[in-house]
Design a protein around this motif. Sequence first.
Motif, PDB file in Angstrom:
ATOM      1  N   ALA A 248      41.009  83.337 -42.211  1.00  0.00           N
ATOM      2  CA  ALA A 248      41.405  82.227 -43.080  1.00  0.00           C
ATOM      3  C   ALA A 248      40.670  82.463 -44.503  1.00  0.00           C
ATOM      4  O   ALA A 248      41.284  82.432 -45.237  1.00  0.00           O
ATOM      5  CB  ALA A 248      41.308  80.939 -42.556  1.00  0.00           C
TER       6      ALA A 248
ATOM      7  N   SER B 192      41.821  85.811 -46.493  1.00  0.00           N
ATOM      8  CA  SER B 192      43.283  85.671 -46.896  1.00  0.00           C
ATOM      9  C   SER B 192      43.609  84.380 -47.692  1.00  0.00           C
ATOM     10  O   SER B 192      44.569  84.494 -47.988  1.00  0.00           O
ATOM     11  CB  SER B 192      44.458  85.849 -45.712  1.00  0.00           C
ATOM     12  OG  SER B 192      44.147  84.616 -44.786  1.00  0.00           O
ATOM     13  N   ARG B 193      42.768  83.442 -47.680  1.00  0.00           N
ATOM     14  CA  ARG B 193      42.671  82.159 -48.150  1.00  0.00           C
ATOM     15  C   ARG B 193      43.872  81.217 -47.499  1.00  0.00           C
ATOM     16  O   ARG B 193      44.655  80.551 -48.204  1.00  0.00           O
ATOM     17  CB  ARG B 193      43.257  82.418 -49.716  1.00  0.00           C
ATOM     18  CG  ARG B 193      41.877  83.047 -50.581  1.00  0.00           C
ATOM     19  CD  ARG B 193      42.098  83.149 -52.117  1.00  0.00           C
ATOM     20  NE  ARG B 193      41.223  83.878 -52.427  1.00  0.00           N
ATOM     21  CZ  ARG B 193      41.076  83.987 -53.977  1.00  0.00           C
ATOM     22  NH1 ARG B 193      42.136  83.913 -54.682  1.00  0.00           N
ATOM     23  NH2 ARG B 193      39.994  84.621 -54.643  1.00  0.00           N
ATOM     24  N   ALA B 194      44.042  81.669 -46.126  1.00  0.00           N
ATOM     25  CA  ALA B 194      45.063  80.727 -45.365  1.00  0.00           C
ATOM     26  C   ALA B 194      44.285  79.218 -44.880  1.00  0.00           C
ATOM     27  O   ALA B 194      43.105  79.093 -44.983  1.00  0.00           O
ATOM     28  CB  ALA B 194      45.364  81.415 -44.178  1.00  0.00           C
TER      29      ALA B 194
ATOM     30  N   LEU C 138      52.205  87.782 -44.997  1.00  0.00           N
ATOM     31  CA  LEU C 138      51.833  86.499 -45.220  1.00  0.00           C
ATOM     32  C   LEU C 138      50.910  86.067 -43.838  1.00  0.00           C
ATOM     33  O   LEU C 138      51.168  86.816 -42.619  1.00  0.00           O
ATOM     34  CB  LEU C 138      52.905  85.537 -44.988  1.00  0.00           C
ATOM     35  CG  LEU C 138      54.035  85.595 -46.044  1.00  0.00           C
ATOM     36  CD1 LEU C 138      55.023  84.559 -45.980  1.00  0.00           C
ATOM     37  CD2 LEU C 138      53.311  85.173 -47.535  1.00  0.00           C
ATOM     38  N   VAL C 139      50.027  85.229 -43.861  1.00  0.00           N
ATOM     39  CA  VAL C 139      49.163  85.193 -42.677  1.00  0.00           C
ATOM     40  C   VAL C 139      49.174  83.723 -42.642  1.00  0.00           C
ATOM     41  O   VAL C 139      48.971  82.802 -43.174  1.00  0.00           O
ATOM     42  CB  VAL C 139      47.570  85.451 -43.019  1.00  0.00           C
ATOM     43  CG1 VAL C 139      46.601  85.391 -41.826  1.00  0.00           C
ATOM     44  CG2 VAL C 139      47.567  87.038 -43.561  1.00  0.00           C
ATOM     45  N   LEU C 140      49.542  83.315 -41.142  1.00  0.00           N
ATOM     46  CA  LEU C 140      49.409  82.073 -40.507  1.00  0.00           C
ATOM     47  C   LEU C 140      48.358  81.909 -39.336  1.00  0.00           C
ATOM     48  O   LEU C 140      48.284  82.697 -38.461  1.00  0.00           O
ATOM     49  CB  LEU C 140      50.945  81.544 -39.779  1.00  0.00           C
ATOM     50  CG  LEU C 140      50.888  80.143 -39.335  1.00  0.00           C
ATOM     51  CD1 LEU C 140      51.005  79.289 -40.130  1.00  0.00           C
ATOM     52  CD2 LEU C 140      52.237  80.196 -38.169  1.00  0.00           C
TER      53      LEU C 140
ATOM     54  N   PHE D 227      49.948  79.367 -45.887  1.00  0.00           N
ATOM     55  CA  PHE D 227      50.165  80.784 -45.640  1.00  0.00           C
ATOM     56  C   PHE D 227      48.761  81.643 -46.411  1.00  0.00           C
ATOM     57  O   PHE D 227      48.737  81.220 -47.573  1.00  0.00           O
ATOM     58  CB  PHE D 227      51.246  81.558 -45.693  1.00  0.00           C
ATOM     59  CG  PHE D 227      52.434  80.909 -45.286  1.00  0.00           C
ATOM     60  CD1 PHE D 227      52.593  81.248 -44.107  1.00  0.00           C
ATOM     61  CD2 PHE D 227      53.327  79.987 -45.531  1.00  0.00           C
ATOM     62  CE1 PHE D 227      53.666  80.928 -43.056  1.00  0.00           C
ATOM     63  CE2 PHE D 227      54.450  79.436 -44.720  1.00  0.00           C
ATOM     64  CZ  PHE D 227      54.469  79.882 -43.555  1.00  0.00           C
ATOM     65  N   GLY D 228      48.227  82.408 -46.039  1.00  0.00           N
ATOM     66  CA  GLY D 228      47.145  83.410 -46.449  1.00  0.00           C
ATOM     67  C   GLY D 228      48.100  84.575 -47.073  1.00  0.00           C
ATOM     68  O   GLY D 228      49.046  84.734 -46.476  1.00  0.00           O
ATOM     69  N   ARG D 229      47.213  85.248 -47.874  1.00  0.00           N
ATOM     70  CA  ARG D 229      48.043  86.816 -48.365  1.00  0.00           C
ATOM     71  C   ARG D 229      47.022  87.566 -48.395  1.00  0.00           C
ATOM     72  O   ARG D 229      46.065  87.476 -48.970  1.00  0.00           O
ATOM     73  CB  ARG D 229      48.657  86.189 -49.696  1.00  0.00           C
ATOM     74  CG  ARG D 229      49.903  85.443 -49.721  1.00  0.00           C
ATOM     75  CD  ARG D 229      50.379  84.776 -50.931  1.00  0.00           C
ATOM     76  NE  ARG D 229      51.580  84.095 -51.009  1.00  0.00           N
ATOM     77  CZ  ARG D 229      51.911  82.992 -50.142  1.00  0.00           C
ATOM     78  NH1 ARG D 229      50.846  82.108 -49.605  1.00  0.00           N
ATOM     79  NH2 ARG D 229      53.106  82.263 -50.311  1.00  0.00           N
TER      80      ARG D 229
END
Length: 230
Positions: A179, A182-184, A111-113, A202-204
Amino acid sequence: MQAWVVVMVVVLVVALALTVYGALHDRALNRRRAAEMLGPPARDIPNLPSDAPSPAYVTEAQARRRPETARDTLGERDRDAEGTVEVAAGHASADFATDTRTGTAVLDAPLVLVCEGGVGTIRELLPALEHAIRASRPLVVVAPSIAPDVLGTLEVNAIQGLVPGVAVLADDAVRAEIASLSRAVPVDATDRRSGWTDPAAFGRLARWTSTRTSSRLTPAASLSSAEVAE
């Protein structure tokens, strides 16, 4: 010998003995007090059996030592999947490396914050950490700056495998690129302090591979759904 002389000698001997005893007693008392101050407090733990071993205190040096069961991960699979994009920002500390031989961090299906503004307190990241734990996913925290105590907390959690992940310090342009890949949805400090972070923010990614200077991002669409879910 006159009686008063005998009395004076006796008094001096007794006074000297009392002085020596007092000094030794004070010394022993001070040592006991110092030991009590430096040692762990005596606290009874409710419902703990009397024959159970006492909980052990973990030093910072112990907390920053990877468990013996930890494995180097770089060579386990091909890390250059199709669609991988490299960005000019790496993990903020060598303690995040999962492959100690190369200093590389490898995270599968993280997960990407992405944070707007610096992270000043661990409170801002608690919802993200809790979400990562519930999802059994690594967590990548990307921010322009992270307070030293917050960075230390993330390092120890990563080292001990409690919340695997990395922290990345990146400028506005790199954060925007991460962003996008990762589509965050970047989250500002006010929302981070609210105690809840929208899961949709959250990005993925399928995979995150980073060194101290750069990171390679593999979009989730580049791997099969089974690989992403692992």
